[in-house]
Design a protein around this motif. Structure first.
Motif, PDB file in Angstrom:
ATOM      1  N   ARG A 332       0.866  -1.189   0.000  1.00 38.42           N
ATOM      2  CA  ARG A 332       0.000   0.000   0.000  1.00 38.42           C
ATOM      3  C   ARG A 332       0.900   1.236   0.000  1.00 38.42           C
ATOM      4  N   TYR A 333       0.473   2.299  -0.703  1.00 38.75           N
ATOM      5  CA  TYR A 333       1.293   3.501  -0.780  1.00 38.75           C
ATOM      6  C   TYR A 333       0.405   4.706  -1.092  1.00 38.75           C
ATOM      7  N   THR A 334       1.029   5.886  -1.109  1.00 38.34           N
ATOM      8  CA  THR A 334       0.341   7.144  -1.395  1.00 38.34           C
ATOM      9  C   THR A 334       0.899   7.749  -2.674  1.00 38.34           C
ATOM     10  N   VAL A 335       0.017   8.289  -3.502  1.00 36.07           N
ATOM     11  CA  VAL A 335       0.438   9.078  -4.665  1.00 36.07           C
ATOM     12  C   VAL A 335       0.274  10.548  -4.287  1.00 36.07           C
ATOM     13  N   GLU A 336       1.401  11.270  -4.284  1.00 35.27           N
ATOM     14  CA  GLU A 336       1.382  12.672  -3.884  1.00 35.27           C
ATOM     15  C   GLU A 336       0.801  13.552  -4.998  1.00 35.27           C
ATOM     16  N   GLY A 343       5.372   6.697   1.411  1.00 36.28           N
ATOM     17  CA  GLY A 343       4.728   5.883   2.450  1.00 36.28           C
ATOM     18  C   GLY A 343       4.452   4.459   2.040  1.00 36.28           C
ATOM     19  N   VAL A 344       5.367   3.834   1.284  1.00 33.52           N
ATOM     20  CA  VAL A 344       5.136   2.453   0.846  1.00 33.52           C
ATOM     21  C   VAL A 344       5.226   1.522   2.050  1.00 33.52           C
ATOM     22  N   GLU A 345       4.221   0.670   2.229  1.00 28.95           N
ATOM     23  CA  GLU A 345       4.233  -0.306   3.316  1.00 28.95           C
ATOM     24  C   GLU A 345       3.795  -1.664   2.808  1.00 28.95           C
ATOM     25  N   VAL A 346       4.338  -2.706   3.414  1.00 29.13           N
ATOM     26  CA  VAL A 346       4.020  -4.084   3.040  1.00 29.13           C
ATOM     27  C   VAL A 346       2.775  -4.515   3.792  1.00 29.13           C
ATOM     28  N   ILE A 347       1.771  -4.966   3.050  1.00 31.00           N
ATOM     29  CA  ILE A 347       0.579  -5.548   3.668  1.00 31.00           C
ATOM     30  C   ILE A 347       0.846  -7.002   4.022  1.00 31.00           C
ATOM     31  N   TYR A 348       1.481  -7.719   3.090  1.00 32.92           N
ATOM     32  CA  TYR A 348       1.760  -9.140   3.304  1.00 32.92           C
ATOM     33  C   TYR A 348       2.812  -9.580   2.299  1.00 32.92           C
ATOM     34  N   THR A 372      -7.045  14.308  -9.221  1.00 39.86           N
ATOM     35  CA  THR A 372      -7.489  15.708  -9.211  1.00 39.86           C
ATOM     36  C   THR A 372      -8.932  15.802  -8.743  1.00 39.86           C
ATOM     37  N   ILE A 373      -9.257  16.920  -8.158  1.00 42.14           N
ATOM     38  CA  ILE A 373     -10.648  17.272  -7.830  1.00 42.14           C
ATOM     39  C   ILE A 373     -10.902  18.640  -8.445  1.00 42.14           C
ATOM     40  N   ASP A 374     -11.845  18.674  -9.371  1.00 38.08           N
ATOM     41  CA  ASP A 374     -12.147  19.902 -10.115  1.00 38.08           C
ATOM     42  C   ASP A 374     -10.880  20.495 -10.731  1.00 38.08           C
ATOM     43  N   GLY A 375     -10.023  19.592 -11.237  1.00 37.10           N
ATOM     44  CA  GLY A 375      -8.825  20.035 -11.942  1.00 37.10           C
ATOM     45  C   GLY A 375      -7.640  20.350 -11.068  1.00 37.10           C
ATOM     46  N   VAL A 376      -7.784  20.265  -9.747  1.00 41.07           N
ATOM     47  CA  VAL A 376      -6.692  20.566  -8.826  1.00 41.07           C
ATOM     48  C   VAL A 376      -6.065  19.265  -8.332  1.00 41.07           C
ATOM     49  N   ALA A 377      -4.741  19.155  -8.493  1.00 42.91           N
ATOM     50  CA  ALA A 377      -4.049  17.937  -8.071  1.00 42.91           C
ATOM     51  C   ALA A 377      -4.137  17.755  -6.559  1.00 42.91           C
ATOM     52  N   VAL A 378      -4.422  16.518  -6.144  1.00 42.77           N
ATOM     53  CA  VAL A 378      -4.551  16.217  -4.722  1.00 42.77           C
ATOM     54  C   VAL A 378      -3.792  14.938  -4.393  1.00 42.77           C
ATOM     55  N   ARG A 379      -3.590  14.748  -3.116  1.00 41.99           N
ATOM     56  CA  ARG A 379      -2.930  13.539  -2.603  1.00 41.99           C
ATOM     57  C   ARG A 379      -3.911  12.370  -2.677  1.00 41.99           C
ATOM     58  N   ARG A 380      -3.423  11.194  -3.083  1.00 38.25           N
ATOM     59  CA  ARG A 380      -4.292   9.990  -3.144  1.00 38.25           C
ATOM     60  C   ARG A 380      -3.690   8.919  -2.252  1.00 38.25           C
ATOM     61  N   GLU A 381      -4.315   8.671  -1.109  1.00 34.00           N
ATOM     62  CA  GLU A 381      -3.820   7.664  -0.166  1.00 34.00           C
ATOM     63  C   GLU A 381      -4.462   6.304  -0.444  1.00 34.00           C
ATOM     64  N   GLY A 382      -3.828   5.251   0.085  1.00 35.79           N
ATOM     65  CA  GLY A 382      -4.424   3.918   0.054  1.00 35.79           C
ATOM     66  C   GLY A 382      -4.404   3.229  -1.292  1.00 35.79           C
ATOM     67  N   VAL A 383      -3.456   3.607  -2.164  1.00 33.62           N
ATOM     68  CA  VAL A 383      -3.318   2.888  -3.428  1.00 33.62           C
ATOM     69  C   VAL A 383      -2.616   1.558  -3.133  1.00 33.62           C
TER      70      VAL A 383
END
Length: 393
Positions: A332-336, A343-348, A372-383
């Motif tokens: 699991r990781y986050t896309v900034e 924040g890459v972490e091992v689930i298993y 993005t939300i309404d064209g604004v780049a945002v952080r995406r957690e839990g990928v």
């Protein structure tokens, strides 16, 4: 969560069948066999072991037929195992298995004991090979008698565990499925072997990216571990992988659906999962153990999810490749907001530790078109993602 494989206690099996000699024993072997029987009747374990060893060695020198020598090796293996002389036990059980005279059930029983002895000696590679021989031999028996069912189940699950430890997830799932097939044929209460069978079959489904089947099997494994009051690592591992399977499928749905269609598609998936669980007779027994369902993550209107721009796969670690070790890892990781990952972490991971560094290193270098939300780049957690490390045949 601590990364670990589900462990299985090792046991010594009791005799399954008695094999009669094909030919009369030579006089010098027959005399030693009488001494062996007398020692056995005395109840002196050490004396019986040495007598069994003496008659077996005499029979080898006399070149008795294979079936007889196999039976004498089985006697030696049994008393060596009972004496915890696993080096002598391993040699004897292996010899006995190789002389089973095309009797698959006898061979399966003997290979299983050879596997246990090798495991006790710390030779997990040979234990795995012997365990697979046992599993395959038991699978070749068209109709196992009732007294052999439990031994065969144990053999299949032990083969599943040892293959998972080696990272051979497909072979692990195949052996565990054989155990599940036997559970359907025999009237026995669920136990640790049931839980392990569902776990390893679910893990195999997960590596094949059959996320629905994986979520169902691992869900049942989790509930079984809870019902059996297993360790927190086992309960947590099964729960984490079941949830991971569900989220991966929901993410597939979200990647292929507009937001307004996502909720309906997600509900369809949950209905399929509930139907699959309801079809399993264990689910009703364990339904009271089900944890609260996670809420589905739905991107808000006007949101666009992160899209991969550069994702090179991890390199196969040379140490694992040289040892012939395969594996599976979920992360699991986050896309900034700038498209980098953090924040890459091992689930298993299975086996634990072999592929973590390579997988984390690869994801750290990935790049995305950010969410993005309404064209604004945002952080995406839990990928989340997974890798199968498999060697070419």
């Amino acid at each position: 969560m601590r990364q670990s494989l589900v462990s299985l206690a090792v046991w010594v099996l009791f005799p399954l069948v008695a094999t009669a000699a094909q030919d009369p024993l030579p006089d010098e072997v027959a005399e030693l066999y009488v001494a062996y029987q007398q020692a056995e009747q005395s109840g002196d374990l050490a004396a019986t072991l040495e007598a069994a060893d003496a008659v077996y060695r005499a029979a080898r020198r006399a070149r008795v037929d294979d079936v007889t020598l196999g039976a004498l090796a089985e006697n030696l293996g049994y008393y060596a195992s009972a004496s915890q002389d696993f080096e002598r036990a391993y040699d004897a059980w292996r010899e006995a298995a190789e002389r089973a005279d095309d009797n698959a059930m006898t061979a399966g029983y003997r290979w299983q004991n050879a596997s246990v002895a090798a495991y006790r000696l710390g030779d997990h590679n040979d234990a795995r090979r012997c365990a697979m021989n046992a599993s395959e031999d038991f699978a070749d028996v068209e109709a196992l008698p009732a007294e052999a069912m439990n031994i065969a189940i144990q053999a299949h699950v032990f083969a599943a565990q040892l293959n998972a430890e080696r990272g051979s997830i497909s072979a692990s799932g195949r052996a565990a499925q054989r155990a599940l097939d036997l559970f359907a044929q025999v009237d026995r209460p669920y136990d640790r072997f049931t839980a392990l069978s569902y776990f390893y079959v679910g893990l195999d489904d997960l590596t094949d990216e059959d996320f629905l089947e994986a979520a169902v099997k691992l869900h049942i494994a989790h509930d079984l571990f809870r019902a059996l009051e297993s360790g927190e690592d086992e309960i947590g591992t099964a729960a984490a992988l079941s949830s991971y399977s569900r989220r991966r499928l929901l993410r597939q749905i979200s990647m292929n659906s507009e937001n307004r269609r996502y909720q309906a598609r997600a509900e369809e998936f949950d209905d399929e999962m509930e139907a699959a669980l309801a079809a399993n007779p264990l689910h009703e027994q364990l339904a009271h153990l089900n944890p609260d369902e996670e809420e589905d993550e739905i991107l808000p209107d006007g949101a666009i999810d992160a899209v991969p721009a550069r994702r090179n796969p991890p390199r196969y670690p040379s140490d694992a490749a040289n040892r012939g070790i395969e594996g599976f890892i979920a992360l699991r990781y986050t896309v900034e907001a700038d498209g980098s990952t953090s924040g890459v972490e091992v689930i298993y991971s299975a086996p634990s530790g072999y592929f973590d560094e390579a997988a984390i290193g690869a994801i750290t270098n990935w790049r995305y078109e950010p969410a993005t939300i309404d064209g604004v780049a945002v952080r995406r957690e839990g990928v989340e993602t997974q890798f199968n490390f498999e060697l070419a045949n």
